[in-house]
Enzyme design. Structure first.
Site, short mmCIF file in Angstrom:
data_model
loop_
_atom_site.label_atom_id
_atom_site.label_comp_id
_atom_site.label_asym_id
_atom_site.label_seq_id
_atom_site.Cartn_x
_atom_site.Cartn_y
_atom_site.Cartn_z
N GLU A 97 3.78 9.37 -0.64
CA GLU A 97 2.86 9.12 -1.25
C GLU A 97 1.86 10.49 -1.97
O GLU A 97 1.20 10.47 -2.92
CB GLU A 97 1.44 8.78 0.04
CG GLU A 97 0.21 8.65 -0.31
CD GLU A 97 -0.76 8.21 0.97
OE1 GLU A 97 -0.46 7.95 1.74
OE2 GLU A 97 -1.89 7.98 0.81
N ASP A 128 -2.87 14.09 6.80
CA ASP A 128 -2.34 12.98 6.61
C ASP A 128 -1.09 13.26 5.48
O ASP A 128 -1.46 13.00 4.40
CB ASP A 128 -3.33 12.52 5.91
CG ASP A 128 -3.01 10.60 4.86
OD1 ASP A 128 -1.88 10.57 5.79
OD2 ASP A 128 -3.87 10.56 4.48
N ASN A 170 -3.07 -1.44 7.47
CA ASN A 170 -4.40 -1.80 7.28
C ASN A 170 -4.49 -4.36 6.82
O ASN A 170 -4.35 -4.52 6.44
CB ASN A 170 -4.89 -1.83 5.83
CG ASN A 170 -5.96 -0.30 5.71
OD1 ASN A 170 -5.94 0.41 7.23
ND2 ASN A 170 -5.12 0.39 4.77
N GLU A 212 0.74 -1.30 0.07
CA GLU A 212 0.48 -0.33 0.12
C GLU A 212 0.62 1.24 0.25
O GLU A 212 1.82 2.28 0.56
CB GLU A 212 -0.72 0.08 1.00
CG GLU A 212 -1.96 1.30 1.36
CD GLU A 212 -2.90 0.82 2.08
OE1 GLU A 212 -3.16 -0.41 2.61
OE2 GLU A 212 -4.08 2.15 2.33
N GLU A 268 -11.11 4.79 9.19
CA GLU A 268 -10.91 4.35 7.36
C GLU A 268 -11.13 2.94 7.24
O GLU A 268 -10.78 1.98 6.49
CB GLU A 268 -9.34 4.42 6.49
CG GLU A 268 -9.19 5.85 6.94
CD GLU A 268 -7.44 5.74 5.82
OE1 GLU A 268 -6.80 5.56 5.93
OE2 GLU A 268 -7.86 7.85 5.49
O1 GCW Z 1 -2.47 8.52 3.67
C1 GCW Z 1 -3.68 7.49 4.40
C2 GCW Z 1 -3.02 6.43 2.86
C3 GCW Z 1 -3.36 4.93 3.49
C4 GCW Z 1 -2.90 4.70 4.32
C5 GCW Z 1 -3.78 5.65 5.93
C6 GCW Z 1 -2.92 4.93 7.09
C7 GCW Z 1 -2.29 2.52 5.21
O2 GCW Z 1 -3.75 6.71 2.27
O3 GCW Z 1 -3.00 4.20 2.11
O4 GCW Z 1 -3.72 3.16 4.93
O5 GCW Z 1 -3.38 7.03 5.24
O6 GCW Z 1 -2.25 5.36 7.59
O7 GCW Z 1 -3.99 4.12 8.09
#
Ligand code: GCW
Length: 702
Positions: free
Chosen positions: A396, A368, A213, A170, A294
């Site tokens: 990311e 984030d 996840n 991921e 999430e």
């Molecule tokens: O940054 C976001 C990402 C997800 C990630 C989530 C998290 C692992 O888009 O992909 O999941 O944060 O940090 O839990």
């Protein structure tokens, strides 16, 4: 025959020149200057190991490999030091004057009576000392008067892998997972050892091996056996393995009717599972948990709190030395709320209720991993909870694998910011190293950017972010410049003019990236789902706080999210001194402006330009800067290994194309709100907003 031989030799000589990046910063190529080699050779005639342990043995072997490569001379490793001079003595010593200033992983390197002593209280300390000594030689420092005492500022220096059981990663941009779950435990990929060496060389001592996840599969006997094989490889390099767990595992794996953390059977299930894990991995590091975030399951599914969930796991870990890391990355989909505040608000009532074995892991910023975020308001506001830092090394939102962005300045910006929690100087770094509130434990985690790509990280410069993360976790007082210099000389070139040029590129790279993506404190305007490229017009998504309009709030009046008392009041979560810095739109530093204020398009900023003009200047300027970076890179063609040179060159071209994409998307979209012209001499984009929107649509085609 002659022809064949010639081709063979040509191949050999190519093989020795071409650099595929797989050796990272541990290159150990022969130092060119014979005089310099001579000086080192006189001090490195042998390595003597005064301690018997797999980790200390690896320290000695690393020195042997390093010296032989760098100095071109065979070096004997002897078990016990006989009093000979001219060598390196490795010793583990728990008492005595030489270790009195050391903590567990720390080390001292001293010149004494014709030898260099690497002394530590633990074998890991010796290993870190060995790598420090090698770094001295790799960076051509004088060993004659070497005198180092080095202690890690943070106890758990950890990589978080977001790797899945099916081999995907991921947010991974460097191929597939480096863990070959289908091969383990029978085949051990030699890269696991290279990975362990690289981490040890920068002081990383922990790794959670699977995605937060999390699949319950990682807790099955089948997978525990695989993870054990990995742990066995990493252990002799001082690295402890952690597992990300799915909170619903008692149901999915154990067949129970609930995963309620206060249920006796559930608690027993976790106790038994934890015991079982320790049968495979006696030094198991612990659990990492993403809960009620999430869509992941968690204690709130049963009306319980994060503390109830974390403390249940802490109880299961009670007989062992490991810990529980509980993530604070939680937010609800309330369109009227402000995601900025949610983790703080959910966790604040729990401060003081977490088991001492629990560390709450907080992302550097409240949203984030945006390219620039204000520090997370939880830092400094939770004196009774051990808070750990979560940085994202994988990029990311930072150009993934195609944009050159050196992240040390971003990590530093957060760590060095003052929370004012206990008066001036209460930096975020002091919160997370435990010193501000006298916590015993401390943690800095980085979401890994490693993958199956031959050079581990995709973009060759992304290696520097892995390197910088480790170095800062060890010592957050190092500067971004120092870290870049070390990495460049070990990885890219020995030519000092080029070193300076590359350092400049690296130090400019983050501000440049921010100026063509998220200038002036804008955030979260990326493509939906894949998070690549711009999509500022995104207004509908699975949740309101996954759109772009939720964040930039563009309207006919202005741009930015008002987080003052007038609207969300997220600013009130910070100490009054911080509120003073950011709370007034006229004084707020421009880098944070639109994080906290909705500013009129025609408002004059401190630069003398209106908001709209400033935005244009930054977007356009960013693109121009990328062109300049390319010219500088081009000027070093003869100084950089061909393969790396071409690799970076190609990626810089992509970066230019995509910087233009960001610029045009954001300018053409916002101009409809600002209704002001693009200031001269900047020329309007040559394409229309619809054309730019189409570029994003391509990403969503199935
Ligand atoms: O940054 C976001 C990402 C997800 C990630 C989530 C998290 C692992 O888009 O992909 O999941 O944060 O940090 O839990």
């Amino acid at each position: 025959m002659f022809k064949k031989l010639a081709i063979f030799f040509l191949f050999i000589s190519f093989a020795s020149i071409a650099d595929d990046g797989s050796r990272l910063w541990l290159k150990y190529d022969l130092l060119k200057d014979p005089k310099q080699r001579e000086a080192y050779i006189n001090l490195t005639k042998f390595v003597a190991l005064n301690y018997n342990s797999p980790i200390a043995t690896n320290a000695a072997n690393e020195l042997k490999i390093g010296f032989e490569g760098l100095l071109g001379k065979k070096i004997p490793v002897v078990q016990n030091w006989t009093g000979k001079t001219g060598g390196i003595i490795l010793e583990v010593n728990t008492t005595g004057i030489s270790v009195q200033h050391l903590v567990d992983d720390g080390f001292a390197i001293q010149q004494q009576k014709g030898n260099i002593f690497i002394t530590a209280k633990t074998p890991s300390g010796v290993l870190y000392g060995a790598f420090e000594l090698l770094r001295y030689i790799q960076t051509a420092k004088d060993l004659n008067k070497i005198s180092v005492v080095s202690n890690p500022k943070v106890k758990i220096r950890m990589l978080n892998h977001w790797d899945n059981a099916n081999g995907t990663v991921e947010r991974g941009y460097a191929g597939s997972s480096m863990w070959k779950w289908t091969e383990l435990p029978f085949r051990i990929d030699p890269r696991y050892i290279q990975y362990a060496r690289a981490n040890a060389s920068i002081g990383i001592n922990a790794a959670s091996i699977n995605n937060v996840n999390a699949s319950s599969r990682f807790l099955t006997a089948e997978y525990l056996e695989k993870i054990k094989a990995v742990a066995d490889i990493l252990r002799p390099y001082g690295i402890r393995v952690f597992i990300s767990v799915n909170f619903r595992s008692p149901r999915t794996l154990g067949g129970l009717k609930t995963s309620d953390p206060l249920d006796a059977e559930v608690r027993k299930w976790w106790n038994d599972k934890t015991k079982e894990i320790h049968e495979y991995i006696p030094d198991f590091g612990g659990f990492l948990v993403k809960a009620n975030s999430e869509g992941e399951p968690g204690p709130q599914d049963y009306g319980r709190t994060h503390a109830d969930g974390a403390n249940m796991l802490a109880e299961a870990m009670r007989p062992y030395s490991g810990i529980v890391i509980w993530r604070a990355f939680v937010y609800n989909a309330d369109p009227k709320g402000d995601r900025f505040k949610e983790a703080y608000e959910q966790f604040k009532p729990l401060d003081g209720t977490f088991d001492p074995k629990v560390i709450v892991q907080v992302k550097n910023g409240p949203i984030d991993f945006m390219p620039r975020e204000p520090f997370h308001p939880m830092f400094g506001a939770f004196p009774k909870t051990t808070l750990g830092m979560e940085f994202q090394i994988t990029q990311e939102y930072l150009g993934q694998s195609t944009h050159l962005t050196y992240l040390a300045p971003m990590f530093k910006e957060c760590l060095d910011t003052d929370t004012y929690a206990k008066g001036k100087g209460s930096t975020v770094a002091k919160v997370i190293d435990g010193s501000l509130d006298s916590h015993q434990n401390s943690l800095m985690a980085g979401v890994a950017n490693t993958g199956s790509d031959i050079n581990w990280t995709g973009h060759p410069f992304n290696q520097a972010n892995w390197y910088a993360f480790g170095r800062l976790a060890w010592n957050h007082t190092l500067s971004s410049e120092e870290i870049a210099s070390e990495w460049i000389v070990m990885t890219l070139t020995k030519n000092s003019v080029s070193q300076e040029k590359i350092k400049n590129i690296m130090l400019k790279s983050l501000p440049v990236y921010i100026s063509y993506t998220y200038p002036l404190g804008t955030a979260h305007m990326m493509g939906e789902g894949h998070h690549y490229g711009p999509e500022p017009w995104l207004a509908k998504s699975g949740r309101p706080d996954w759109t772009s309009v939720y964040y930039h709030r563009a309207d006919s009046i202005g741009l930015g999210f008002d987080r003052t008392g007038k609207v969300s009041n997220a600013l009130s979560l910070y100490h009054p001194e911080v509120q003073k810095l950011w709370g007034n739109a006229d004084q707020c530093p421009l880098d944070y402006l639109l994080w906290f204020h909705h500013v009129a398009w025609d408002k004059k900023l401190s630069t003398g330009r209106t908001l709209w003009n400033e935005l244009c200047v930054r977007y356009y300027g960013g693109v121009e800067e990328v062109k300049k970076l390319q010219t500088v890179w081009e000027s070093m063609k003869t100084e950089i290994d061909d393969e790396t040179f071409e690799n970076v060159k190609g990626r810089l071209k992509i970066q230019e194309k995509e910087a233009l994409w960001w610029r045009d998307a954001c300018i053409l979209y916002f101009i409809n709100y600002a209704r002001m012209p693009i200031p001269s001499p900047l020329a309007a984009p040559t394409r229309s907003l619809d054309e730019v929107k189409k570029l994003v649509e391509i990403y969503h085609l199935r």
